[in-house]
Design an enzyme around this catalytic site. Structure first.
Site, short mmCIF file in Angstrom:
data_model
loop_
_atom_site.label_atom_id
_atom_site.label_comp_id
_atom_site.label_asym_id
_atom_site.label_seq_id
_atom_site.Cartn_x
_atom_site.Cartn_y
_atom_site.Cartn_z
N ASP A 62 -17.37 -2.89 15.73
CA ASP A 62 -16.38 -3.93 15.44
C ASP A 62 -16.83 -4.58 14.14
O ASP A 62 -17.87 -5.24 14.10
CB ASP A 62 -16.36 -4.95 16.60
CG ASP A 62 -15.39 -6.08 16.34
OD1 ASP A 62 -14.85 -6.19 15.21
OD2 ASP A 62 -15.18 -6.88 17.28
N ASN A 89 -11.70 -0.27 5.05
CA ASN A 89 -10.29 0.00 5.32
C ASN A 89 -9.77 -0.67 6.60
O ASN A 89 -8.58 -0.89 6.74
CB ASN A 89 -10.09 1.53 5.38
CG ASN A 89 -8.78 1.92 6.01
OD1 ASN A 89 -7.73 1.90 5.37
ND2 ASN A 89 -8.80 2.24 7.31
N SER A 141 -3.91 -4.96 -0.47
CA SER A 141 -2.49 -4.72 -0.21
C SER A 141 -1.66 -5.34 -1.31
O SER A 141 -2.06 -6.35 -1.92
CB SER A 141 -2.09 -5.36 1.13
OG SER A 141 -0.68 -5.39 1.25
N TYR A 154 -2.47 -12.52 6.53
CA TYR A 154 -2.73 -11.17 5.98
C TYR A 154 -2.83 -11.22 4.45
O TYR A 154 -3.76 -10.66 3.85
CB TYR A 154 -1.59 -10.25 6.43
CG TYR A 154 -1.74 -8.80 6.05
CD1 TYR A 154 -2.63 -7.96 6.72
CD2 TYR A 154 -0.99 -8.26 5.01
CE1 TYR A 154 -2.75 -6.62 6.38
CE2 TYR A 154 -1.10 -6.92 4.67
CZ TYR A 154 -1.99 -6.10 5.36
OH TYR A 154 -2.11 -4.78 5.00
N ALA A 156 -3.55 -13.78 2.56
CA ALA A 156 -4.76 -14.51 2.17
C ALA A 156 -5.99 -13.61 2.32
O ALA A 156 -6.88 -13.59 1.46
CB ALA A 156 -4.92 -15.77 3.02
N LYS A 158 -6.09 -10.37 2.08
CA LYS A 158 -6.07 -9.30 1.08
C LYS A 158 -6.32 -9.85 -0.33
O LYS A 158 -6.98 -9.20 -1.15
CB LYS A 158 -4.74 -8.53 1.14
CG LYS A 158 -4.52 -7.81 2.47
CD LYS A 158 -5.61 -6.77 2.74
CE LYS A 158 -5.35 -5.92 3.96
NZ LYS A 158 -6.36 -4.90 4.18
N ILE A 187 3.25 1.82 3.14
CA ILE A 187 2.82 3.19 3.42
C ILE A 187 3.26 3.57 4.83
O ILE A 187 3.17 2.74 5.74
CB ILE A 187 1.26 3.28 3.32
CG1 ILE A 187 0.76 2.69 1.98
CG2 ILE A 187 0.77 4.70 3.53
CD1 ILE A 187 1.23 3.38 0.73
P1 NAD Z 1 -3.76 1.26 11.34
O1 NAD Z 1 -3.48 0.13 12.26
O2 NAD Z 1 -2.99 2.53 11.52
O3 NAD Z 1 -5.33 1.62 11.37
C1 NAD Z 1 -6.31 0.63 11.32
C2 NAD Z 1 -7.59 1.15 11.96
O4 NAD Z 1 -8.56 0.09 11.91
C3 NAD Z 1 -7.42 1.53 13.44
O5 NAD Z 1 -8.01 2.80 13.68
C4 NAD Z 1 -8.14 0.43 14.20
O6 NAD Z 1 -8.70 0.84 15.43
C5 NAD Z 1 -9.21 0.03 13.19
N1 NAD Z 1 -9.70 -1.34 13.40
C6 NAD Z 1 -8.97 -2.46 13.68
N2 NAD Z 1 -9.78 -3.50 13.88
C7 NAD Z 1 -11.06 -3.06 13.72
C8 NAD Z 1 -12.33 -3.68 13.81
N3 NAD Z 1 -12.48 -4.98 14.13
N4 NAD Z 1 -13.44 -2.92 13.57
C9 NAD Z 1 -13.32 -1.59 13.29
N5 NAD Z 1 -12.13 -0.96 13.20
C10 NAD Z 1 -11.01 -1.68 13.42
O7 NAD Z 1 -3.56 0.67 9.87
P2 NAD Z 1 -3.20 1.43 8.48
O8 NAD Z 1 -1.74 1.24 8.23
O9 NAD Z 1 -3.79 2.77 8.43
O10 NAD Z 1 -3.95 0.45 7.46
C11 NAD Z 1 -5.25 0.71 6.98
C12 NAD Z 1 -5.59 -0.33 5.91
O11 NAD Z 1 -4.62 -0.28 4.87
C13 NAD Z 1 -5.56 -1.77 6.44
O12 NAD Z 1 -6.58 -2.52 5.82
C14 NAD Z 1 -4.22 -2.27 5.99
O13 NAD Z 1 -4.19 -3.68 5.85
C15 NAD Z 1 -4.08 -1.57 4.65
N6 NAD Z 1 -2.71 -1.44 4.19
C16 NAD Z 1 -1.76 -0.78 4.91
C17 NAD Z 1 -0.47 -0.68 4.42
C18 NAD Z 1 0.59 0.05 5.17
O14 NAD Z 1 1.75 0.03 4.71
N7 NAD Z 1 0.31 0.73 6.25
C19 NAD Z 1 -0.13 -1.27 3.20
C20 NAD Z 1 -1.11 -1.94 2.49
C21 NAD Z 1 -2.40 -2.02 2.99
#
Ligand code: NAD
Length: 247
Positions: A62, A89, A141, A154, A156, A158, A187
């Protein structure tokens, strides 16, 4: 864009963008440690990296817990003998307009998205500093750049990541450790699947390239920033957003 022989840690690597980053780094030659709160998912991704002939570990961590992150870095160094690349990530959302946003929603998002990156970076830097080579890539982001109604926590977190990125870049440049951020737009992942068709349509109208991005669009940017090719780039935020926000 070669990362062969490098040892990379990707947090939140069990699914979505993190999984794509793990697979991209693995396919370009890195040994990759998959860190996630969901061990089952991390294990499956790690197994796919081993099938490529690379070394890999899956660790249940975590990222909000500094002690767990320190133990993770120690375990990776013991097993893999180096830590070269860290991709912060792991991220969550708890959306709501600010007047309705609870303290718990605020704290949860800041703790995972911002403090999590601090915890993992601090834990890994100890080993990177010794090697005098390192690449840290923080997944920010577009929302951290533009702001977004309903996502104060969120956005703040990022925007904070971008400040953290620049500060680490300045502190560790003399050790040949670079720190950059990637700011994805919208994405196609589980995080955006939840959006209604109407919201997706409105979003599309704001994206000059006319489509949501794919996880591999983000992974390509991370690969570049983690590679030798990006050795003279530090403190930068790379937009991967189809032109939605241009700085
Ligand atoms: P997702 O929810 O599909 O995956 C996130 C992963 O992080 C999951 O496997 C989850 O189990 C893990 N996770 C969550 N809390 C955790 C913790 N405390 N410790 C360890 N692992 C943990 O999200 P995603 O869409 O793949 O996003 C990945 C990153 O990209 C994030 O930081 C998100 O903010 C950023 N992002 C996503 C988008 C989008 O459009 N999807 C856009 C901009 C930025």
């Amino acid at each position: 864009m070669n990362v062969s022989g490098r040892v990379a840690i990707v947090t939140g690597g069990g699914q979505g963008i993190g999984k794509a980053i793990v697979e991209k780094l693995g396919s370009y030659g890195a040994d990759v440690v998959v860190v996630d709160v969901n061990l089952e998912k991390a294990q499956a991704v790690s197994d796919s990296i081993k099938q490529m002939g690379r070394r890999s570990m899956a660790l249940k961590v975590d990222v909000t817990n500094l002690k767990e992150c320190e133990a993770m870095a120690e375990a990776v160094f013991k097993e893999m003998e180096a830590i070269h690349i860290v991709v912060n990530n792991a991220g969550i959302t708890r959306d709501g307009l600010i007047l309705r946003m609870t303290e718990e929603d605020w704290d949860a998002v800041i703790n995972v998205n911002l403090k999590g990156a601090f915890n993992c970076t601090k834990s890994a830097l100890k080993y990177m500093t010794k090697a005098r080579w390192g690449r840290i890539v923080n997944i920010a982001s577009v929302v951290g750049v533009m702001g977004n109604a309903g996502q104060a926590n969120y956005a703040a977190s990022k925007a904070g990541l971008i400040g953290l990125t620049k500060s680490i870049a300045r502190e560790f440049a003399t050790r040949n450790i670079t720190c950059n951020a990637v700011a994805p737009g919208f994405i196609e992942t589980a995080m955006t699947e939840a959006l209604s068709d109407k919201v997706k349509e409105d979003l599309m109208a704001k994206i000059p390239l006319g489509r949501l991005g794919g996880s591999s669009d983000v992974a390509n940017g991370v690969l570049f920033l983690a590679s030798n090719a990006a050795g003279y780039i530090t403190g930068h935020t790379l937009n991967i957003n189809g032109g939605m926000a241009m700085q």
